[in-house]
Scaffold this motif. Structure first.
Motif, PDB file in Angstrom:
ATOM      1  N   TYR A 227      74.589  -4.020 -15.765  1.00  0.00           N
ATOM      2  CA  TYR A 227      73.276  -3.394 -15.668  1.00  0.00           C
ATOM      3  C   TYR A 227      72.447  -3.773 -16.888  1.00  0.00           C
ATOM      4  CZ  TYR A 227      69.689   0.209 -14.924  1.00  0.00           C
ATOM      5  OH  TYR A 227      68.505   0.864 -14.707  1.00  0.00           O
ATOM      6  N   CYS A 228      71.169  -4.060 -16.649  1.00  0.00           N
ATOM      7  CA  CYS A 228      70.241  -4.391 -17.732  1.00  0.00           C
ATOM      8  C   CYS A 228      68.895  -3.783 -17.388  1.00  0.00           C
ATOM      9  CB  CYS A 228      70.121  -5.912 -17.881  1.00  0.00           C
ATOM     10  SG  CYS A 228      68.950  -6.444 -19.168  1.00  0.00           S
ATOM     11  N   ALA A 229      68.216  -3.197 -18.385  1.00  0.00           N
ATOM     12  CA  ALA A 229      66.934  -2.560 -18.098  1.00  0.00           C
ATOM     13  C   ALA A 229      66.053  -2.503 -19.330  1.00  0.00           C
ATOM     14  CB  ALA A 229      67.154  -1.140 -17.558  1.00  0.00           C
ATOM     15  N   THR A 230      64.741  -2.469 -19.085  1.00  0.00           N
ATOM     16  CA  THR A 230      63.768  -2.158 -20.128  1.00  0.00           C
ATOM     17  C   THR A 230      63.301  -0.719 -19.905  1.00  0.00           C
ATOM     18  OG1 THR A 230      61.888  -2.990 -18.827  1.00  0.00           O
ATOM     19  CG2 THR A 230      63.015  -4.547 -20.303  1.00  0.00           C
ATOM     20  N   MET A 231      62.979  -0.027 -21.008  1.00  0.00           N
ATOM     21  CA  MET A 231      62.626   1.393 -20.914  1.00  0.00           C
ATOM     22  C   MET A 231      61.510   1.714 -21.902  1.00  0.00           C
ATOM     23  SD  MET A 231      66.428   3.156 -20.852  1.00  0.00           S
ATOM     24  CE  MET A 231      66.588   3.065 -22.644  1.00  0.00           C
ATOM     25  N   SER A 232      60.806   2.788 -21.620  1.00  0.00           N
ATOM     26  CA  SER A 232      59.803   3.317 -22.532  1.00  0.00           C
ATOM     27  C   SER A 232      59.722   4.820 -22.344  1.00  0.00           C
ATOM     28  CB  SER A 232      58.428   2.689 -22.255  1.00  0.00           C
ATOM     29  OG  SER A 232      57.415   3.369 -22.963  1.00  0.00           O
ATOM     30  N   LEU A 233      59.664   5.559 -23.440  1.00  0.00           N
ATOM     31  CA  LEU A 233      59.555   7.021 -23.340  1.00  0.00           C
ATOM     32  C   LEU A 233      58.225   7.460 -22.760  1.00  0.00           C
ATOM     33  CD1 LEU A 233      61.206   8.663 -26.476  1.00  0.00           C
ATOM     34  CD2 LEU A 233      61.880   8.854 -24.098  1.00  0.00           C
ATOM     35  N   GLY A 234      57.269   6.541 -22.658  1.00  0.00           N
ATOM     36  CA  GLY A 234      56.021   6.870 -21.991  1.00  0.00           C
ATOM     37  C   GLY A 234      56.215   7.151 -20.515  1.00  0.00           C
ATOM     38  N   TYR A 235      57.366   6.742 -19.975  1.00  0.00           N
ATOM     39  CA  TYR A 235      57.711   6.966 -18.569  1.00  0.00           C
ATOM     40  C   TYR A 235      59.071   7.658 -18.531  1.00  0.00           C
ATOM     41  CZ  TYR A 235      53.672   4.142 -17.677  1.00  0.00           C
ATOM     42  OH  TYR A 235      52.376   3.690 -17.649  1.00  0.00           O
ATOM     43  N   PRO A 236      59.083   8.973 -18.755  1.00  0.00           N
ATOM     44  CA  PRO A 236      60.343   9.695 -18.983  1.00  0.00           C
ATOM     45  C   PRO A 236      61.290   9.720 -17.790  1.00  0.00           C
ATOM     46  CG  PRO A 236      58.494  11.227 -18.840  1.00  0.00           C
ATOM     47  CD  PRO A 236      57.907   9.856 -18.921  1.00  0.00           C
TER      48      PRO A 236
END
Length: 311
Positions: A190-199
């Motif tokens: 599994y690989c992902a990009t994330m941002s706390l702007g989209y909780p």
């Protein structure tokens, strides 16, 4: 930030495994990333933390902000140490010293410098060998702990202390290294990009990482108000704008397929994202327009190649 606090109170466990009282700067997003991640991963987590901001602010002897087993390791080898921890757990099971139904989550942590530069060799090896670990890169786009020097994750034309803007330079001269894509090409679980702007997206991806049967790489956008020369209250706003302007697409890679997990209905002007940041103040309006064209070219290329996830 109030919206995030309401979300956390309703959705996340109350237990604090990365506790208050650490020495992070005001508005530090990486510290909030760790707090939320551990709430999702739970107490049965072992952390291998490379030297960097999150290690320095959380472990000043004799105090610690960590309420889970935690190991400070060198700048370059968080992934290697996490691999060793996983191998040790397997050995303990074989010797009958650890039940097979005990499955700790092994979390390796590094900043963008300790991941995309100094630690990429150990990280690549851990991913290739198939160790069941989660590697988190909190990306604040420079070596913030040691003086805001450029890393290979510093974006084009951002100024740092080692890629300063001036009469002959607009700052960083190279494009940001596509670290998540490089890790996905290792064919990991599994690989992902994330941002706390989209909780919701953030929590969903951490849950998927925890459940994955194999190596995981999580790349989290993590604004640094100190290094970016912006207001300490702007971290979450920038965490949204970076996605809304197309600078940082949110995606996950499963079985070799890239899924765009959030598609902005339209791209906002890049000036909305760069203008609050002092590291871009040297850019003219024309420069920002040129940069916006480059960003959108990359974004649309990504969008055409990704599978869209229905909301």
């Amino acid at each position: 930030m109030n919206e995030l606090n309401v979300f956390a109170a309703k959705v996340l466990p109350k237990q604090e495994l990365f506790s208050q009282g650490h020495r992070a700067c005001q508005g530090c997003i990486p510290a909030l990333v760790l707090r939320w991640m551990l709430k999702v991963l739970g107490r049965n987590t072992i952390v291998c933390n490379a030297t960097g901001c999150m290690e320095i602010i959380s472990s000043s002897y004799p105090e610690t902000a960590w309420n889970v087993p935690w190991i400070h390791v060198a700048f370059e080898n968080a992934a290697a140490v996490a691999s060793g921890v996983e191998a040790a757990i397997k050995a303990l099971r074989r010797k009958g010293r650890l039940p097979y139904d005990v499955e700790p989550t092994i979390l390796a942590i590094g900043g963008d410098g300790g991941t995309s530069d100094i630690g990429i060799q150990a990280l690549s090896g851990a991913m290739e060998r198939g160790h069941r670990i989660i590697y988190l890169c909190y990306d604040n786009e420079a070596y913030m702990n040691t003086g805001v020097q450029r890393s290979s994750s510093t974006p084009l034309w951002a100024t740092t202390t080692t890629s300063p803007a001036g009469k002959l330079s607009k700052g960083q001269k190279t494009w940001k290294k596509p670290l998540a894509r490089i890790m996905a090409d290792h064919r990991i679980a599994y690989c992902a990009t994330m941002s706390l702007g989209y909780p919701f997206d953030f929590v969903s991806k951490v849950e998927k990482a925890k459940a994955a049967d194999g190596p995981v790489f999580l790349h989290c956008f993590a604004p640094c108000p100190t290094g970016w020369k912006c207001g300490s209250e702007l971290g979450i706003r920038l965490s949204r704008l970076v996605v809304q302007t197309g600078v940082y697409p949110l995606f996950e890679v499963v079985d070799g397929v890239t899924y765009q997990t959030y598609k902005p209905p339209f791209l906002k002007p890049l000036k909305d994202y760069v203008s609050p940041q002092g590291r871009y103040k040297h850019l003219s309006a024309e420069d920002v327009e040129i940069l916006e064209g480059l960003v959108r070219e990359e974004y649309y290329k990504f969008e055409r190649s990704a599978v869209q996830v229905e909301e």
